[in-house]
Scaffold this motif. Structure first.
Motif, PDB file in Angstrom:
ATOM      1  N   TRP A  20     -25.627 -65.470 -59.548  1.00 27.90           N
ATOM      2  CA  TRP A  20     -24.101 -65.881 -59.896  1.00 27.90           C
ATOM      3  C   TRP A  20     -24.070 -67.194 -60.559  1.00 27.90           C
ATOM      4  O   TRP A  20     -23.311 -67.441 -61.425  1.00 27.90           O
ATOM      5  N   HIS A  21     -25.336 -67.919 -61.024  1.00 28.76           N
ATOM      6  CA  HIS A  21     -25.623 -68.706 -61.824  1.00 28.76           C
ATOM      7  C   HIS A  21     -25.686 -68.580 -63.276  1.00 28.76           C
ATOM      8  O   HIS A  21     -25.681 -69.183 -64.241  1.00 28.76           O
ATOM      9  N   PHE A  54     -17.016 -69.552 -54.398  1.00 26.47           N
ATOM     10  CA  PHE A  54     -17.078 -69.204 -55.728  1.00 26.47           C
ATOM     11  C   PHE A  54     -16.631 -70.222 -56.536  1.00 26.47           C
ATOM     12  O   PHE A  54     -16.807 -70.452 -57.896  1.00 26.47           O
ATOM     13  N   LEU A  68     -25.803 -57.716 -61.104  1.00 23.28           N
ATOM     14  CA  LEU A  68     -25.093 -58.952 -62.082  1.00 23.28           C
ATOM     15  C   LEU A  68     -26.111 -59.347 -62.809  1.00 23.28           C
ATOM     16  O   LEU A  68     -25.412 -59.701 -64.135  1.00 23.28           O
ATOM     17  N   TYR A 121     -16.343 -70.690 -60.625  1.00 22.51           N
ATOM     18  CA  TYR A 121     -15.721 -69.562 -60.924  1.00 22.51           C
ATOM     19  C   TYR A 121     -14.219 -69.926 -60.653  1.00 22.51           C
ATOM     20  O   TYR A 121     -14.023 -70.862 -59.819  1.00 22.51           O
ATOM     21  N   PRO A 136     -17.482 -60.279 -62.751  1.00 23.29           N
ATOM     22  CA  PRO A 136     -17.649 -59.753 -61.674  1.00 23.29           C
ATOM     23  C   PRO A 136     -16.565 -59.495 -60.792  1.00 23.29           C
ATOM     24  O   PRO A 136     -15.797 -60.336 -60.651  1.00 23.29           O
ATOM     25  N   VAL A 153     -13.746 -64.430 -61.609  1.00 24.14           N
ATOM     26  CA  VAL A 153     -14.300 -63.550 -60.534  1.00 24.14           C
ATOM     27  C   VAL A 153     -13.165 -62.726 -59.674  1.00 24.14           C
ATOM     28  O   VAL A 153     -12.364 -63.374 -59.262  1.00 24.14           O
ATOM     29  N   THR A 158     -29.106 -61.442 -56.119  1.00 23.34           N
ATOM     30  CA  THR A 158     -27.894 -61.618 -56.563  1.00 23.34           C
ATOM     31  C   THR A 158     -27.328 -63.021 -56.312  1.00 23.34           C
ATOM     32  O   THR A 158     -26.645 -63.701 -57.121  1.00 23.34           O
ATOM     33  N   TYR A 204     -19.472 -72.324 -57.073  1.00 20.77           N
ATOM     34  CA  TYR A 204     -20.241 -72.016 -58.192  1.00 20.77           C
ATOM     35  C   TYR A 204     -20.005 -72.051 -59.502  1.00 20.77           C
ATOM     36  O   TYR A 204     -20.624 -72.057 -60.539  1.00 20.77           O
ATOM     37  N   CYS A 206     -24.622 -58.532 -51.924  1.00 16.90           N
ATOM     38  CA  CYS A 206     -24.628 -60.188 -52.086  1.00 16.90           C
ATOM     39  C   CYS A 206     -25.447 -60.624 -51.065  1.00 16.90           C
ATOM     40  O   CYS A 206     -25.518 -62.080 -51.270  1.00 16.90           O
TER      41      CYS A 206
END
Length: 808
Positions: A212-213, A255, A179, A260, A228, A307, A208, A258, A203
């Motif tokens: 994600w950020h 997510f 990622l 997304y 992703p 995502v 990983t 996060y 994950c």
């Protein structure tokens, strides 16, 4: 944005002054009918063919198209490979090729489940990318046989994706980094989209989790986009996955939190192709909308990128059960689902049934080529195919190396090596406005590199003061993410620097090793041009840890780089600011190396003029005549400094010996390129035996004061003649929150320890020194005790400790 406002505190909630802020950008498109029956059938046949080839690669060495029933002799003697993730990978690959053809999109596919190489290699063969770079994998029966029979053998591809695989910018063994690599690849590539498939086992890794950020550092105006795709198939090698035990609501909440937008694919396997096509079209629409808004100069704050969560059974398509164990949909399909087919007739029969289920006779022509229907979804423009995008193979883009001498200092001044490196990076950013970045785990200011902000800024898109400003500096408190980003950025043609605290760069050590292996294999291919080197700048070293203690004292990353392949590894310990300027310029301009530069952030003496520094760094070492006896002629002992602070101690020891034992003759040598010490033939920079002896003499004892672990030097000089005359001091794993000079004393690299060893060594060849050995050692030991007494009484080093020695 002016650099001076970058350190403003965040305003209180509700007090944001951002104009036209877009907090939530969503795209809802009616695309349920985007896949025609014709294209759906072609995609499904592509998948069948790729899955057949992938499974055959694990098992078969002959009869690769099942023109007759399988026999024991058709099976490989060693069954190697990973099936479990392959069906999901071929599904995504087929749809990405279709999307690239339909939308004329340039994409690089980064594959986190790297051991799914059979799926990727099969897809690359179908699209003609393997044949493009290696004719032995031609689109016919002969080429297919070479691929299948050679897989996981010495003559073929390994079981994981590596540099030999066209289209790859990520080593398949680097679990957790895909990622971050993808995000590094799209920076400064506004037309590039990088779909990255992240396995649900992957994950669970820390790298990983932090990565994600990473989209929060992607400016949609100047960079491309990462898409992703989280592949949730529920199992790792022998256990359920965390994500596999989470329902849609939980994953959606995760997510969404996060930042997304989430779309889930795979609940109806009968309609998965329609679902995947629609979801990719949706994701592309979101990406284009975000980019269009940013590129029309409309402030876009916190856009929500897409995502996709892909749910498929583990080992989808494999036998449902074998010997009473569930195979499809369980961890038993992770590697080789039928491990005993060579010795068990039941297994061989099961393999026959499995492979036949793909109906290979419907997919290949008589000559073994994919049928035209399958080829119809592959981009006609070869440069748009996933395995042939030029950014992957074209090598380093044009890079301008500024003249370092415009920042050089006069000999005799005092300067911080890191401050001057910051100034040099500022010049480099100005000369390379879109091809150079700095990735740092939030340590720039403490490492005295603040001058990098003189003409640029940080690039943090979720910081209202730095978003949308084109900053060249990425600071995220994750060495893993910095490492992944710098890899993706470098392997797609750009140049970067990774500065870090010495003690914590080792967090990314295994990743650095994997990267070096990727570079080695890339150099052995015929289609990858050289890329920029991976450049590490290590500072805040154990010798100067003012705010931290023993935990922050660890020079072990040097050891890790020394263990790399000789043609890849480079380690530099420049002794002063001018030498550091020469070194950073050289490293930024170099290609295909792992460069490690180790230096001090505190002001230190500038020993060499710019001209002398340039000569010294090109040579890698040299005699420092100004602090040697009679410019180094006929020495009794050779004193060697390797590293900024320990070299200062060597010079101070030489001055001390002039005072206490003028009859003792010393030659002072500084080594800035560590690799020159290796035995001849073991490294390109290694000195010949004659040159080694010219520098260090043929018969005098050598006292080496080294910044890192002593065994580093012992390993380097092993194999040279007369190494019994070498005495090495270095970091001994002794430290605390103490003064800098106390660290020298604790680790026996102080001027007093160097002088004592010089006396002992010189006594073997100088009678006058031998007569005074006990007297001189006693004087030096007394100075050690007195210095320690002052340090413990006052909490500070004696005032004169860092006075630059004078030589007349």
């Amino acid at each position: 944005m002016p650099a001076e406002i970058l350190d403003r505190p965040n305003p209180p909630p509700g007090n944001s002054q951002l104009p036209d802020t877009v907090l939530d950008l969503e795209v809802n498109l009616d695309i349920t009918s985007s896949l025609s029956n014709e294209k759906r059938n072609a995609i499904q046949k592509f998948r069948r063919m790729a899955n057949y080839i992938a499974a055959a690669m694990i098992f078969l060495k002959d009869n690769i198209l099942l023109t007759r029933d399988l026999k024991t002799e058709d099976i490989k003697p060693r069954l190697l490979g990973h099936w479990g993730t392959c069906p999901g990978l071929t599904l995504v690959y087929a749809h990405l090729n279709h999307l690239a053809e339909k939308e004329n999109e340039k994409m690089i596919f980064v594959v986190g489940p790297g051991h799914g190489a059979p799926a990727i290699l099969a897809s690359l063969w179908i699209e003609g990318s393997l044949a493009k770079f290696s004719p032995k994998y031609s689109l016919d029966t002969n080429g297919l046989t070479n691929l299948i029979a050679g897989f996981s053998t010495p003559s073929g591809f390994p079981s994981h994706i590596n540099a030999e695989v066209p289209g790859s910018i990520h080593e398949g063994g680097e679990l957790g980094y895909a990622l971050a690599v993808a995000f590094g690849a799209v920076m400064d590539k506004p037309e590039l989209i990088v779909p990255v498939i992240v396995g649900d086992g992957e994950c669970e890794t820390g790298p990983t989790a932090a990565a994600w950020h990473a989209y929060k550092y992607i400016d949609p105006k100047e960079s491309g986009a990462v898409l992703p795709i989280v592949h949730v198939n529920g199992f790792k090698i022998s256990e359920r996955t965390i994500y596999g035990c989470m329902d849609d609501k939980e994953l959606d909440a995760l997510f969404t939190g996060y930042g997304y937008q989430v779309r889930t694919v795979g609940h109806d396997l009968e309609k998965i192709d329609e679902d995947m096509a629609a979801s990719l079209q949706w994701a592309l629409g979101v990406i284009r909308s975000i980019q269009k808004t940013a590129r029309e100069d409309k402030p876009t704050f916190k856009p929500r990128w897409p995502v996709i969560i892909l749910r498929t059974p583990k080992g989808w398509g494999a036998p449902a059960k074998y010997k009473g164990e569930f195979i499809e949909g369980s961890f038993h399909s992770h590697q080789v689902p039928l491990p005993d087919v060579r010795t068990n007739p039941e297994g061989l029969k099961s393999l026959q049934t499995w492979l036949s289920s793909y109906k290979p006779g419907e997919l290949f022509t008589e000559k073994g080529k994919p049928i035209d229907e399958i080829l119809s979804i592959i981009p006609k423009d070869e440069g748009m195919r996933l395995g042939q995008v030029k950014e992957i193979h074209a090598g380093r883009e044009i890079f301008v190396v500024p003249d370092w001498k415009q920042l050089a200092f006069e000999r005799g001044s005092e300067e911080s090596c890191m401050k001057v490196v910051g100034k040099y990076m500022d010049l480099a950013f100005q000369a390379n406005p879109t091809g150079l970045r700095l990735f740092s785990p939030d340590e720039l200011e403490s490492n005295k590199l603040g001058a990098v902000f003189d003409n640029t800024s940080r690039n943090f898109q979720w910081d209202e003061y730095s978003f949308g400003n084109g900053g060249r500096v990425i600071e995220i408190l994750s060495e893993h993410t910095c490492q992944g980003m710098i890899q993706g950025y470098t392997l797609t043609g750009r140049t970067a620097l990774f500065p870090s605290y010495e003690a914590f760069i080792g967090i990314a050590q295994t990743m650095m090793v994997q990267y070096s292996k990727f570079v080695k294999m890339a150099k052995e291919t015929n289609f990858r041009a050289p890329n920029a080197s991976l450049n590490y700048l290590v500072t805040s070293t154990w010798t100067r840890q003012e705010h931290n203690g023993f935990s922050h004292q660890n020079p072990g990353f040097i050891t890790a780089v020394l263990n790399l392949k000789a043609e890849t590894a480079r380690v530099y310990l420049p002794p002063d600011a001018n030498c550091f300027l020469s070194t950073i310029a050289h490293c930024l301009g170099s290609k295909n190396y792992v460069n490690l530069m180790v230096g001090s952030k505190q002001p230190t003496a500038v020993w060499l003029s710019p001209e002398e520094a340039g000569i010294h760094c090109r040579a890698g070492a040299g005699v420092w005549r100004f602090c040697s006896t009679d410019e180094g002629l006929r020495p009794d002992v050779v004193l060697v400094g390797i590293g900024t602070e320990v070299t200062f101690e060597v010079i101070a020891a030489a001055a001390l010996l002039r005072e206490l034992a003028p009859e003792l003759r010393v030659r002072v040598v500084n080594v800035t390129d560590l690799m020159i010490l290796e035995a001849p033939g073991s490294h390109p920079h290694a000195l010949s035996d004659d040159d080694f002896n010219f520098l260090f003499t043929e018969d005098r004892r050598i006292v080496i004061n080294y910044h890192g672990y002593r065994r580093d030097i012992a390993g380097l000089v092993f194999g040279r003649k007369g190494i019994e005359r070498v005495h090495i001091e270095g970091y001994r794993e002794e430290g605390s929150t103490t003064t800098p000079f106390d660290m020298m004393l604790r680790n026996h690299v102080s001027r007093y320890h160097v002088a004592m060893e010089a006396v002992r060594s010189a006594a073997a060849v100088n009678e006058r020194v031998a007569l005074r050995t006990m007297e001189l050692k006693s004087q030096l030991q007394s100075r050690v005790k007195e210095t320690q007494r002052v340090i413990y009484a006052t909490g500070a080093d004696p005032q004169e400790t860092y006075d630059v020695p004078k030589f007349t």
